[in-house]
Design a protein around this motif. Structure first.
Motif, PDB file in Angstrom:
ATOM      1  N   ASP A 101       0.841  -1.195   0.000  1.00 17.94           N
ATOM      2  CA  ASP A 101       0.000   0.000   0.000  1.00 17.94           C
ATOM      3  C   ASP A 101       0.874   1.242   0.000  1.00 17.94           C
ATOM      4  O   ASP A 101       1.581   1.524   0.978  1.00 17.94           O
ATOM      5  CB  ASP A 101      -0.899  -0.020   1.234  1.00 17.94           C
ATOM      6  N   ALA A 102       0.817   2.002  -1.090  1.00 17.88           N
ATOM      7  CA  ALA A 102       1.663   3.183  -1.221  1.00 17.88           C
ATOM      8  C   ALA A 102       1.242   4.311  -0.298  1.00 17.88           C
ATOM      9  O   ALA A 102       1.982   5.287  -0.126  1.00 17.88           O
ATOM     10  CB  ALA A 102       1.648   3.675  -2.680  1.00 17.88           C
ATOM     11  N   THR A 103       0.064   4.219   0.322  1.00 13.74           N
ATOM     12  CA  THR A 103      -0.437   5.327   1.148  1.00 13.74           C
ATOM     13  C   THR A 103      -0.009   5.204   2.609  1.00 13.74           C
ATOM     14  O   THR A 103      -0.230   6.135   3.391  1.00 13.74           O
ATOM     15  CB  THR A 103      -1.978   5.387   1.094  1.00 13.74           C
ATOM     16  N   LEU A 104       0.586   4.094   2.995  1.00 10.90           N
ATOM     17  CA  LEU A 104       0.958   3.909   4.401  1.00 10.90           C
ATOM     18  C   LEU A 104       2.143   4.790   4.780  1.00 10.90           C
ATOM     19  O   LEU A 104       3.046   5.038   3.973  1.00 10.90           O
ATOM     20  CB  LEU A 104       1.318   2.453   4.670  1.00 10.90           C
ATOM     21  N   SER A 105       2.149   5.242   6.026  1.00 11.68           N
ATOM     22  CA  SER A 105       3.285   5.963   6.592  1.00 11.68           C
ATOM     23  C   SER A 105       3.923   5.102   7.675  1.00 11.68           C
ATOM     24  O   SER A 105       3.402   4.040   8.039  1.00 11.68           O
ATOM     25  CB  SER A 105       2.819   7.282   7.203  1.00 11.68           C
ATOM     26  N   GLY A 106       5.035   5.581   8.212  1.00 15.45           N
ATOM     27  CA  GLY A 106       5.681   4.834   9.277  1.00 15.45           C
ATOM     28  C   GLY A 106       4.765   4.606  10.461  1.00 15.45           C
ATOM     29  O   GLY A 106       4.734   3.516  11.043  1.00 15.45           O
ATOM     30  N   ALA A 107       3.992   5.614  10.829  1.00 17.61           N
ATOM     31  CA  ALA A 107       3.085   5.491  11.971  1.00 17.61           C
ATOM     32  C   ALA A 107       2.050   4.391  11.756  1.00 17.61           C
ATOM     33  O   ALA A 107       1.573   3.775  12.717  1.00 17.61           O
ATOM     34  CB  ALA A 107       2.393   6.822  12.233  1.00 17.61           C
ATOM     35  N   ASP A 108       1.721   4.125  10.494  1.00 14.16           N
ATOM     36  CA  ASP A 108       0.713   3.105  10.189  1.00 14.16           C
ATOM     37  C   ASP A 108       1.202   1.680  10.452  1.00 14.16           C
ATOM     38  O   ASP A 108       0.407   0.739  10.425  1.00 14.16           O
ATOM     39  CB  ASP A 108       0.268   3.219   8.728  1.00 14.16           C
ATOM     40  N   LEU A 109       2.505   1.512  10.702  1.00 14.42           N
ATOM     41  CA  LEU A 109       3.026   0.176  10.990  1.00 14.42           C
ATOM     42  C   LEU A 109       2.781  -0.247  12.433  1.00 14.42           C
ATOM     43  O   LEU A 109       3.082  -1.384  12.805  1.00 14.42           O
ATOM     44  CB  LEU A 109       4.529   0.105  10.704  1.00 14.42           C
ATOM     45  N   PHE A 147      15.990 -13.539   3.099  1.00 15.37           N
ATOM     46  CA  PHE A 147      15.719 -12.231   2.493  1.00 15.37           C
ATOM     47  C   PHE A 147      15.038 -12.349   1.129  1.00 15.37           C
ATOM     48  O   PHE A 147      14.223 -11.498   0.763  1.00 15.37           O
ATOM     49  CB  PHE A 147      17.003 -11.393   2.414  1.00 15.37           C
ATOM     50  N   HIS A 148      15.320 -13.434   0.376  1.00 12.70           N
ATOM     51  CA  HIS A 148      14.718 -13.556  -0.956  1.00 12.70           C
ATOM     52  C   HIS A 148      13.234 -13.936  -0.896  1.00 12.70           C
ATOM     53  O   HIS A 148      12.546 -13.893  -1.914  1.00 12.70           O
ATOM     54  CB  HIS A 148      15.496 -14.573  -1.803  1.00 12.70           C
ATOM     55  N   GLU A 149      12.741 -14.313   0.289  1.00 12.23           N
ATOM     56  CA  GLU A 149      11.319 -14.640   0.436  1.00 12.23           C
ATOM     57  C   GLU A 149      10.481 -13.457   0.917  1.00 12.23           C
ATOM     58  O   GLU A 149       9.247 -13.531   0.925  1.00 12.23           O
ATOM     59  CB  GLU A 149      11.157 -15.807   1.424  1.00 12.23           C
ATOM     60  N   ILE A 150      11.147 -12.386   1.313  1.00 17.84           N
ATOM     61  CA  ILE A 150      10.419 -11.288   1.954  1.00 17.84           C
ATOM     62  C   ILE A 150       9.529 -10.539   0.967  1.00 17.84           C
ATOM     63  O   ILE A 150       8.338 -10.296   1.239  1.00 17.84           O
ATOM     64  CB  ILE A 150      11.401 -10.337   2.661  1.00 17.84           C
ATOM     65  N   MET A 151      10.036 -10.171  -0.185  1.00 14.85           N
ATOM     66  CA  MET A 151       9.217  -9.398  -1.128  1.00 14.85           C
ATOM     67  C   MET A 151       8.003 -10.186  -1.616  1.00 14.85           C
ATOM     68  O   MET A 151       6.903  -9.618  -1.669  1.00 14.85           O
ATOM     69  CB  MET A 151      10.078  -8.876  -2.278  1.00 14.85           C
ATOM     70  N   PRO A 152       8.148 -11.480  -1.952  1.00 14.59           N
ATOM     71  CA  PRO A 152       6.935 -12.237  -2.295  1.00 14.59           C
ATOM     72  C   PRO A 152       5.924 -12.280  -1.151  1.00 14.59           C
ATOM     73  O   PRO A 152       4.710 -12.242  -1.391  1.00 14.59           O
ATOM     74  CB  PRO A 152       7.483 -13.634  -2.621  1.00 14.59           C
ATOM     75  N   ALA A 153       6.402 -12.349   0.090  1.00 16.27           N
ATOM     76  CA  ALA A 153       5.493 -12.403   1.233  1.00 16.27           C
ATOM     77  C   ALA A 153       4.728 -11.091   1.388  1.00 16.27           C
ATOM     78  O   ALA A 153       3.526 -11.091   1.696  1.00 16.27           O
ATOM     79  CB  ALA A 153       6.269 -12.714   2.514  1.00 16.27           C
ATOM     80  N   VAL A 154       5.403  -9.974   1.154  1.00 17.50           N
ATOM     81  CA  VAL A 154       4.714  -8.682   1.213  1.00 17.50           C
ATOM     82  C   VAL A 154       3.721  -8.565   0.056  1.00 17.50           C
ATOM     83  O   VAL A 154       2.563  -8.166   0.238  1.00 17.50           O
ATOM     84  CB  VAL A 154       5.732  -7.517   1.176  1.00 17.50           C
ATOM     85  N   ARG A 155       4.155  -8.942  -1.125  1.00 17.89           N
ATOM     86  CA  ARG A 155       3.285  -8.893  -2.313  1.00 17.89           C
ATOM     87  C   ARG A 155       2.028  -9.723  -2.111  1.00 17.89           C
ATOM     88  O   ARG A 155       0.921  -9.299  -2.473  1.00 17.89           O
ATOM     89  CB  ARG A 155       4.057  -9.407  -3.530  1.00 17.89           C
ATOM     90  N   ASP A 156       2.176 -10.903  -1.509  1.00 22.35           N
ATOM     91  CA  ASP A 156       1.048 -11.823  -1.360  1.00 22.35           C
ATOM     92  C   ASP A 156       0.210 -11.533  -0.123  1.00 22.35           C
ATOM     93  O   ASP A 156      -0.790 -12.224   0.121  1.00 22.35           O
ATOM     94  CB  ASP A 156       1.563 -13.263  -1.306  1.00 22.35           C
ATOM     95  N   TYR A 175       7.892  -6.315  -7.994  1.00 19.91           N
ATOM     96  CA  TYR A 175       6.898  -7.041  -7.196  1.00 19.91           C
ATOM     97  C   TYR A 175       5.669  -6.174  -6.905  1.00 19.91           C
ATOM     98  O   TYR A 175       4.789  -6.587  -6.143  1.00 19.91           O
ATOM     99  CB  TYR A 175       7.523  -7.492  -5.876  1.00 19.91           C
ATOM    100  N   GLY A 176       5.615  -4.988  -7.502  1.00 19.61           N
ATOM    101  CA  GLY A 176       4.504  -4.089  -7.266  1.00 19.61           C
ATOM    102  C   GLY A 176       4.521  -3.464  -5.878  1.00 19.61           C
ATOM    103  O   GLY A 176       3.465  -3.048  -5.373  1.00 19.61           O
ATOM    104  N   LEU A 177       5.712  -3.375  -5.277  1.00 18.23           N
ATOM    105  CA  LEU A 177       5.824  -2.876  -3.906  1.00 18.23           C
ATOM    106  C   LEU A 177       6.260  -1.410  -3.887  1.00 18.23           C
ATOM    107  O   LEU A 177       6.744  -0.867  -4.887  1.00 18.23           O
ATOM    108  CB  LEU A 177       6.806  -3.735  -3.115  1.00 18.23           C
ATOM    109  N   HIS A 178       6.107  -0.810  -2.718  1.00 18.78           N
ATOM    110  CA  HIS A 178       6.418   0.608  -2.538  1.00 18.78           C
ATOM    111  C   HIS A 178       7.345   0.790  -1.338  1.00 18.78           C
ATOM    112  O   HIS A 178       7.231   0.079  -0.341  1.00 18.78           O
ATOM    113  CB  HIS A 178       5.132   1.410  -2.310  1.00 18.78           C
ATOM    114  N   GLN A 179       8.230   1.753  -1.459  1.00 19.39           N
ATOM    115  CA  GLN A 179       9.142   2.057  -0.361  1.00 19.39           C
ATOM    116  C   GLN A 179       8.439   2.932   0.671  1.00 19.39           C
ATOM    117  O   GLN A 179       8.050   4.055   0.373  1.00 19.39           O
ATOM    118  CB  GLN A 179      10.379   2.771  -0.884  1.00 19.39           C
ATOM    119  N   LEU A 180       8.295   2.400   1.868  1.00 21.11           N
ATOM    120  CA  LEU A 180       7.721   3.188   2.951  1.00 21.11           C
ATOM    121  C   LEU A 180       8.789   4.049   3.623  1.00 21.11           C
ATOM    122  O   LEU A 180       8.548   5.206   3.954  1.00 21.11           O
ATOM    123  CB  LEU A 180       7.047   2.272   3.966  1.00 21.11           C
TER     124      LEU A 180
END
Length: 295
Positions: A101-109, A147-156, A175-180
């Motif tokens: 989700d590209a709209t999340l901020s650090g506080a949202d974690l 570490f190579h499993e992390i991005m698929p886990a976030v994507r899924d 992976y369709g991910l966004h940098q928070l």
């Protein structure tokens, strides 16, 4: 984990047992040394292992030389000395927190599940220091995975966010991910220091002369790779896990720099600064005053 035997073309009869990752920065740095192209250097028995595995090896006192996270140093410096060269430390090269989700901020974690590559990694220390400043009440569950499993886990959607390292800086958009958030950017903004990531350590029982000679050999291997990058390419690409050559070159360019040849004053200040701040947060044991002394 895999092991690779190298012919003893130079140096003493006794081989040094060494473990480092198959990532391009490590194979680039150690290519000349591992293949006997540093005159007078010790021969190596090389084991390839991810950083979480080498951290465990160091804590158990296995092998002579290891690439480890700076975060593990407080637990192993009675047995191992930090070499002033060969590691990964720099600027603009920190771990990233990624989300779908590209709209999340650090506080949202706050209260959310985050995947990390290791709880004994420098990335995790940087993440915890960032979260202490940015995430009210702290994150939720921490899940450790390769570490190579992390991005698929976030994507899924298996986890809410992921802390990534290595070449993921260059590939997470695939992976369709966004940098928070960028942990290195936060570290540099709050300290002005470079980012300490991975260290080379060697067994203190090897003796001062051998440790000094090893550091000289590592520096020579780094310079050989810089002088003739193409010589290291077969070794780099053979272990780059099907990585695109352009990504491998970006990886090397980011993580192999002047601090790889010599930590220098800024490098040592960064290492001590990270571990001192982490100890103040109760994340690692405190260092003794001479813990980072070499040899």
């Amino acid at each position: 984990m895999s092991s690779e035997q190298q012919p003893a073309q130079h140096g003493r009869d006794r081989r040094l047992r060494i473990a480092y990752s198959p990532c391009p920065n490590d194979t680039f740095v150690f290519d000349a040394l591992a293949h006997g192209r540093v005159p007078g250097a010790p021969a190596l028995d090389v084991t390839f292992a991810d950083i979480d595995v080498t951290n465990g090896m160091a804590e158990r006192g296995e092998l002579d030389v290891l690439k480890v996270s700076y975060a593990v140093l407080p637990y192993v410096l009675d047995t191992y000395a930090l070499l002033p060269c060969g590691g990964a430390l720099g600027r603009g090269c920190g771990p990233l927190v990624l989300t779908r989700d590209a709209t999340l901020s650090g506080a949202d974690l706050a209260g959310r599940t985050v995947a990390v590559p290791s709880e004994r990694s420098t990335a995790y220390l940087l993440f915890r220091l960032w979260a202490a400043d940015v995430v009210p009440g702290g994150v939720g569950d921490i899940v450790v995975m390769p570490f190579h499993e992390i991005m698929p886990a976030v994507r899924d959607g298996t986890v809410d966010a992921g802390l990534v390292i290595h070449e993921a800086r260059f590939t997470y958009r695939n992976y369709g991910l966004h940098q928070l958030a960028d942990m290195g950017e936060h570290w540099e903004d709050t300290t002005g220091l470079p980012i300490p990531l991975g260290a080379i350590i060697a067994r203190r029982s090897l003796g001062e002369a051998a440790l000094t000679g090893l550091a000289d050999a590592v520096r020579a291997s780094v310079r050989a790779a810089w002088d003739d990058p193409e010589a290291s390419r077969p070794y780099v690409m053979a272990h780059a896990q099907e990585m695109d050559p352009a990504v491998a070159d970006q990886h090397i360019g980011l993580y192999v720099n002047e601090f790889t040849a010599d930590l220098g004053e800024d490098g040592y200040a960064a290492v001590r600064g990270l571990l001192t701040r982490a100890a103040a947060e109760g994340l690692v044991p405190p260092l003794t005053p001479d813990a980072l002394r070499f040899p």
